[in-house]
Scaffold this active site. Structure first.
Site, short mmCIF file in Angstrom:
data_model
loop_
_atom_site.label_atom_id
_atom_site.label_comp_id
_atom_site.label_asym_id
_atom_site.label_seq_id
_atom_site.Cartn_x
_atom_site.Cartn_y
_atom_site.Cartn_z
N THR A 240 -4.36 13.58 5.13
CA THR A 240 -2.94 13.70 5.51
C THR A 240 -2.73 14.98 6.31
OG1 THR A 240 -2.43 12.56 3.44
CG2 THR A 240 -0.58 13.48 4.65
N GLY B 197 -2.63 8.27 -4.32
CA GLY B 197 -1.94 9.46 -4.80
C GLY B 197 -0.72 9.81 -3.98
N ASP B 198 0.04 10.75 -4.48
CA ASP B 198 1.15 11.38 -3.78
C ASP B 198 1.38 12.68 -4.58
OD1 ASP B 198 3.31 10.61 -1.57
OD2 ASP B 198 4.44 11.59 -3.15
N LYS C 286 5.39 3.34 8.42
CA LYS C 286 4.24 4.23 8.58
C LYS C 286 2.95 3.43 8.60
CE LYS C 286 4.10 7.48 5.46
NZ LYS C 286 3.74 8.46 4.40
N LYS D 169 5.42 1.73 -3.05
CA LYS D 169 5.33 3.09 -3.62
C LYS D 169 5.61 3.00 -5.11
CE LYS D 169 4.70 7.34 -2.04
NZ LYS D 169 4.08 7.77 -0.78
N SER E 162 -6.80 5.82 3.70
CA SER E 162 -6.87 4.90 2.55
C SER E 162 -7.27 3.51 3.02
CB SER E 162 -5.50 4.80 1.87
OG SER E 162 -5.31 5.87 0.98
N GLN F 248 7.18 3.82 3.93
CA GLN F 248 5.77 3.44 3.95
C GLN F 248 5.55 2.15 4.76
OE1 GLN F 248 3.91 5.54 1.40
NE2 GLN F 248 2.22 5.11 2.78
N LYS G 279 0.86 -1.20 0.00
CA LYS G 279 0.00 0.00 0.00
C LYS G 279 0.88 1.22 0.00
CE LYS G 279 -3.85 2.24 0.18
NZ LYS G 279 -3.36 2.92 -1.04
N1 GLU Z 1 1.18 9.06 -0.54
C1 GLU Z 1 0.63 9.03 0.76
C2 GLU Z 1 1.70 8.69 1.77
O1 GLU Z 1 2.82 9.11 1.59
C3 GLU Z 1 -0.63 8.16 0.85
C4 GLU Z 1 -0.47 6.73 0.42
C5 GLU Z 1 -1.78 5.96 0.35
O2 GLU Z 1 -2.83 6.49 0.69
O3 GLU Z 1 -1.71 4.80 -0.04
O4 GLU Z 1 1.50 8.06 2.77
#
Ligand code: GLU
Length: 448
Positions: free
Chosen positions: A213, A168-169, A117, A129, A380, A114, A93
């Site tokens: 976020t 997204g990012d 996190k 990612k 998410s 990630q 994810k």
């Molecule tokens: N890009 C965001 C992050 O850095 C969200 C990633 C997501 O929702 O999968 O955590």
């Protein structure tokens, strides 16, 4: 640089050797390994199973060509990436970033962060990612659509509700997720809502995902303040960036009684002592896709400074919400001089190791991105829950769930930091707390 545990030195050496030139990835790995010394001593079973070595090596890395046709009929070639880093806790994810700076090292640093996190959210998601070196700036909607369709024409075979769930990012928002989802649905002939998050509200998206976020960063900051017996009420706040994270961080600070007086974009930083007018900022950035200079031109008392740093603005709270390594030692020194009390990262790794060291030495509270910006991916995961049960929650309920996740995550960081001998150290708490959950799951699953 903090000394590494001697057992971890060869692990880091191997990461550097195997991933040459990927500086951001090296930086992210080094920071996590620096926190893990007490874990190495207390949990020898991790070393026996080479857990740390395995966590540093992605499960799968995909690199592909993305051809597309611009509005003048020219054929353009971009490079696409998806790094599926770790699926011990759930499907991979993490977001997709479209920006000219994207290369394998950026995607790997983001994917690595990630893992921890996502683990900290307490929700069942692994880490990954992706993205492309495509530059969406100045591109028409038609060009964006054609690029997204071409990108998905390769990516679709690697992702899925139970496999890998992008979102997204930077450079990827609601518009791009729409085009990506449309192409996925068309190619696979499946309405598989759970394959992407950040979808539109009428087609499987979650309330509060857009805001999540930025809101999450402010909820985390609020908890850091609460731990010191304070609140956001009346605080002077500086935010960097003016994208999705920054905009909703500003909105939540204002709701909680603070005042954001500055934000920034690539054209400079905006100073508005009366407090940033969020409606105007949203109109300029989200609707018109303009610059903060356009905001200043329309608002009395607001100015744009194009040759300075947003960190020169004196404040009590600073929220770096733009991009990696945007705050260096000099920026941190300016903030300290301006009386900053708390820095919480809304972006991924926006503070350099030198900046973090300077802030810590000055006794400034520091909330690392792994914890402080986890609200986006947490929501998410809530979107995935709604998709799996074909349900749709209200804004209030979803925001409340997000709030609970951020409170729990904050407390977990503090408890873990305490338990491993670094009371009050959110970096240690986040890295160790995130790591242990993944490591234990990997141990349980054997050598895979
Ligand atoms: N890009 C965001 C992050 O850095 C969200 C990633 C997501 O929702 O999968 O955590």
């Amino acid at each position: 640089m903090t000394a590494l545990h001697p057992d971890l030195e060869p692990v880091l050496d191997e990461v550097l050797r195997r991933n040459p030139g990927e500086n951001e990835f090296h930086q992210a790995v080094r920071e996590v390994l620096e926190s893990l010394s007490p874990v190495v001593d207390r949990r020898p079973e991790y070393a026996q199973a080479s857990i740390i070595e395995r966590i540093c090596e992605p499960e799968r890395q995909i690199i592909f060509r993305v051809p597309w046709v611009d509005d003048d009929g020219g054929v353009r070639i971009q490079r696409g990436f998806r790094v599926e880093f770790n699926s011990a806790l759930g499907p991979f994810k993490g977001g997709l970033r479209f920006h000219p700076s994207v290369y394998l090292g950026i995607v790997k640093f983001l994917g690595f962060e990630q893992i921890f996190k996502n683990s900290l959210t307490g929700l069942p998601i692994g880490g990954g990612k992706g993205g492309s070196d495509f530059d969406p700036k100045g591109r028409s909607d038609g060009e964006i659509m054609r690029f997204c369709q071409s990108f998905m024409t390769e990516l679709y075979r690697h992702i899925g509700e139970y496999t890998d769930v992008p979102a997204g990012d930077i450079g990827v928002g609601g518009r791009e997720i729409g085009y990506l989802f449309g192409q996925y649905k068309r190619i696979t002939n499946r309405y598989e809502a759970g394959v992407l998050t950040g979808k539109g509200l009428t087609w499987g998206g979650s309330q509060a995902r857009t805001e999540a976020t930025g809101y999450g960063t402010v909820f985390f900051t609020e908890e850091m303040l609460r731990a010191k017996g304070e609140s956001l009420d009346g605080k002077r706040v500086v935010v960097s960036g003016a994208g999705n994270v920054a905009i909703y961080a500003i909105g939540k600070v204002h709701q909680l009684g603070g005042r954001v007086i500055a934000c920034s974009d690539s054209s400079g930083y905006l100073l508005d002592e009366a407090g940033i007018d969020l409606d105007l900022l949203k109109d300029v950035k989200e609707v018109r896709r303009g610059r903060v200079a356009d905001y200043a031109a329309e608002r009395d008392g607001a100015t744009v400074i194009s040759d300075g740093s947003v960190w020169d603005v004196p404040c009590q709270i600073a929220l770096p919400c733009a991009t990696e390594n945007e705050m260096d030692e000099e920026g941190a020194a300016a903030l300290i001089k301006g009386g900053v009390e708390i820095v919480a990262e809304g972006a991924n790794m926006p503070c350099t190791p030198g900046a973090i060291r300077a802030l810590r030495e000055a006794g400034v509270g520091f909330g690392p991105g792994k914890a402080a910006n986890a609200g986006g991916v947490a929501t998410s995961a809530l979107e995935m829950q709604q998709n799996a049960s074909r349900d749709s929650w209200t804004f209030e309920y979803t925001e409340e769930r997000l709030h609970e996740v951020m409170k729990g995550l904050h407390d977990n960081c503090l408890t873990t930091a305490d338990e491993f001998g670094s009371p009050g150290d959110y970096v240690a708490g986040a890295n160790i707390g995130g790591f242990i959950k993944v490591a234990d799951a990997m141990l349980a699953m054997g050598v895979i």
